[in-house]
Design a protein around this motif. Structure first.
Motif, PDB file in Angstrom:
ATOM      1  N   GLY A   1       0.794  -1.214   0.000  1.00 44.63           N
ATOM      2  CA  GLY A   1       0.000   0.000   0.000  1.00 44.63           C
ATOM      3  C   GLY A   1       0.831   1.270   0.000  1.00 44.63           C
ATOM      4  N   ALA A   2       2.078   1.166   0.478  1.00 45.13           N
ATOM      5  CA  ALA A   2       2.950   2.344   0.554  1.00 45.13           C
ATOM      6  C   ALA A   2       3.772   2.551  -0.711  1.00 45.13           C
ATOM      7  N   VAL A   3       3.725   1.599  -1.632  1.00 42.92           N
ATOM      8  CA  VAL A   3       4.585   1.649  -2.820  1.00 42.92           C
ATOM      9  C   VAL A   3       4.372   2.916  -3.650  1.00 42.92           C
ATOM     10  N   PRO A   4       3.130   3.317  -3.991  1.00 42.10           N
ATOM     11  CA  PRO A   4       2.968   4.524  -4.820  1.00 42.10           C
ATOM     12  C   PRO A   4       3.594   5.763  -4.193  1.00 42.10           C
ATOM     13  N   GLU A   5       3.446   5.926  -2.881  1.00 41.83           N
ATOM     14  CA  GLU A   5       4.021   7.092  -2.205  1.00 41.83           C
ATOM     15  C   GLU A   5       5.541   7.043  -2.239  1.00 41.83           C
ATOM     16  N   LEU A   6       6.108   5.853  -2.060  1.00 49.80           N
ATOM     17  CA  LEU A   6       7.569   5.713  -2.100  1.00 49.80           C
ATOM     18  C   LEU A   6       8.101   6.054  -3.493  1.00 49.80           C
ATOM     19  N   VAL A   7       7.468   5.502  -4.508  1.00 51.54           N
ATOM     20  CA  VAL A   7       7.924   5.725  -5.874  1.00 51.54           C
ATOM     21  C   VAL A   7       7.788   7.187  -6.258  1.00 51.54           C
TER      22      VAL A   7
ATOM     23  N   THR B   1       4.935  -9.577  -3.229  1.00 55.64           N
ATOM     24  CA  THR B   1       3.977  -8.789  -4.013  1.00 55.64           C
ATOM     25  C   THR B   1       4.323  -7.302  -3.939  1.00 55.64           C
ATOM     26  N   ALA B   2       4.724  -6.841  -2.753  1.00 60.30           N
ATOM     27  CA  ALA B   2       5.094  -5.429  -2.595  1.00 60.30           C
ATOM     28  C   ALA B   2       6.346  -5.113  -3.408  1.00 60.30           C
ATOM     29  N   LEU B   3       7.327  -6.001  -3.372  1.00 58.72           N
ATOM     30  CA  LEU B   3       8.569  -5.778  -4.115  1.00 58.72           C
ATOM     31  C   LEU B   3       8.303  -5.807  -5.620  1.00 58.72           C
TER      32      LEU B   3
ATOM     33  N   LEU C   1       9.039  -2.702  -8.105  1.00 54.16           N
ATOM     34  CA  LEU C   1       9.888  -2.792  -9.289  1.00 54.16           C
ATOM     35  C   LEU C   1       9.126  -2.361 -10.545  1.00 54.16           C
ATOM     36  N   ASN C   2       7.896  -2.807 -10.656  1.00 54.23           N
ATOM     37  CA  ASN C   2       7.095  -2.449 -11.829  1.00 54.23           C
ATOM     38  C   ASN C   2       6.810  -0.950 -11.890  1.00 54.23           C
ATOM     39  N   LEU C   3       6.359  -0.387 -10.766  1.00 50.93           N
ATOM     40  CA  LEU C   3       5.996   1.026 -10.749  1.00 50.93           C
ATOM     41  C   LEU C   3       7.230   1.913 -10.917  1.00 50.93           C
ATOM     42  N   ALA C   4       8.337   1.516 -10.313  1.00 52.67           N
ATOM     43  CA  ALA C   4       9.570   2.283 -10.484  1.00 52.67           C
ATOM     44  C   ALA C   4      10.010   2.257 -11.943  1.00 52.67           C
ATOM     45  N   GLY C   5       9.864   1.085 -12.589  1.00 50.23           N
ATOM     46  CA  GLY C   5      10.220   0.987 -13.997  1.00 50.23           C
ATOM     47  C   GLY C   5       9.349   1.851 -14.881  1.00 50.23           C
TER      48      GLY C   5
ATOM     49  N   LEU D   1      16.060   2.806  -7.779  1.00 50.69           N
ATOM     50  CA  LEU D   1      15.936   1.884  -6.658  1.00 50.69           C
ATOM     51  C   LEU D   1      17.300   1.282  -6.337  1.00 50.69           C
ATOM     52  N   LEU D   2      17.722   1.442  -5.080  1.00 49.09           N
ATOM     53  CA  LEU D   2      18.947   0.801  -4.590  1.00 49.09           C
ATOM     54  C   LEU D   2      18.565  -0.161  -3.495  1.00 49.09           C
ATOM     55  N   MET D   3      18.959  -1.432  -3.657  1.00 46.89           N
ATOM     56  CA  MET D   3      18.684  -2.455  -2.649  1.00 46.89           C
ATOM     57  C   MET D   3      19.997  -2.931  -2.036  1.00 46.89           C
ATOM     58  N   THR D   4      19.933  -3.340  -0.764  1.00 43.26           N
ATOM     59  CA  THR D   4      21.094  -3.955  -0.118  1.00 43.26           C
ATOM     60  C   THR D   4      20.689  -5.315   0.428  1.00 43.26           C
TER      61      THR D   4
END
Length: 240
Positions: free
Chosen positions: A83-89, A106-108, A112-116, A122-125
């Motif tokens: 649910g927080a993905v749109p705000e993050l992107v 599902t969130a990840l 990835l889709n919305l960021a693309g 997006l930086l992941m560790t």
């Protein structure tokens, strides 16, 4: 920073802290590829990247440097919520810390889709490559395979020496270079081992009312070894 000299004694009157500033990041052959990746943002394939390496290897430090550059939101991977993905992107850049088993697939995938779609970065560790995350969504696995992965290796001699110095300075500790040289030769060549050794020396030095010396380091090393056994030792009282 290779070959940088270390003062005979280290004394700082600064508040105890762990600095994640760009100036305090220690660059060496073991992490220079990861540092270069951060430096060349936003010129990343697909606008996303994954940094992998052992605990304490500087991934969070690099993520903090990048987040300041990019104005990114920094989110622990276990807290990622669909649910927080749109705000993050919408921030245009996101740093996801400590990816691994248990992350919401599902969130990840949505992230990835919305960021693309929006061109967000997006930086992941993570400690391990995505193949070790036990992911179930084939499409998510496919997208992660297309992500640029940079590994941070174990520290070389120069970096390990400087890392120990930084850890002592973060705790406002006065040490002699002989202590640093002794630890470099004796303890496991890992970031976690360095942090634990410095923590034990700090705690025991305070509790015993003693300055941290090579002799005290030798006395306490057995305790550290018992707590974090290494793969092998070069001597009965030291790590490989």
């Amino acid at each position: 920073m290779n070959g940088a000299s270390i003062p005979r004694q280290l004394a700082l009157n600064l508040p105890a802290r762990t600095s994640f500033s760009r100036e305090d990041f220690l660059v060496s052959p073991s992490n220079e590829a990861a540092y270069a990746l951060v430096e060349r943002w936003p010129d990343w394939p697909g606008r996303r990247a994954l940094l992998i390496g052992p605990s304490g290897s500087g991934k969070s430090h690099l993520a903090a440097i990048w987040a300041e550059m990019a104005g990114a939101a920094v989110v622990p991977a276990h807290a990622l919520d669909e649910g927080a993905v749109p705000e993050l992107v919408a921030r245009g850049a996101v740093a996801l810390e400590d990816m691994g088993p248990g992350v919401s697939e599902t969130a990840l995938f949505h992230l990835l889709n919305l960021a693309g779609e929006t061109g967000a970065s997006l930086l992941m560790t993570a400690r391990d490559r995505p193949a070790a995350w036990a992911l179930a969504l084939p499409d998510l696995v496919s997208r992660l395979r297309a992500t640029d992965v940079i590994a941070i290796g174990r520290p070389d001699d120069d970096l390990f020496r400087l890392l120990l110095v930084k850890l002592f300075l973060d705790r406002q500790l006065i040490v002699d270079t002989s202590v640093v040289d002794f630890l470099v030769r004796r303890i496991e060549r890992s970031f976690d081992a360095a942090r634990q050794v410095v923590e034990v020396l700090d705690r025991e030095g305070l509790s015993r009312g003693r300055r941290i010396t090579r002799a005290l380091a030798g006395e306490l090393l057995a305790e550290v070894l018992a707590a974090t056994p290494g793969p092998g030792a070069e001597s009965p009282d030291g790590y490989k």
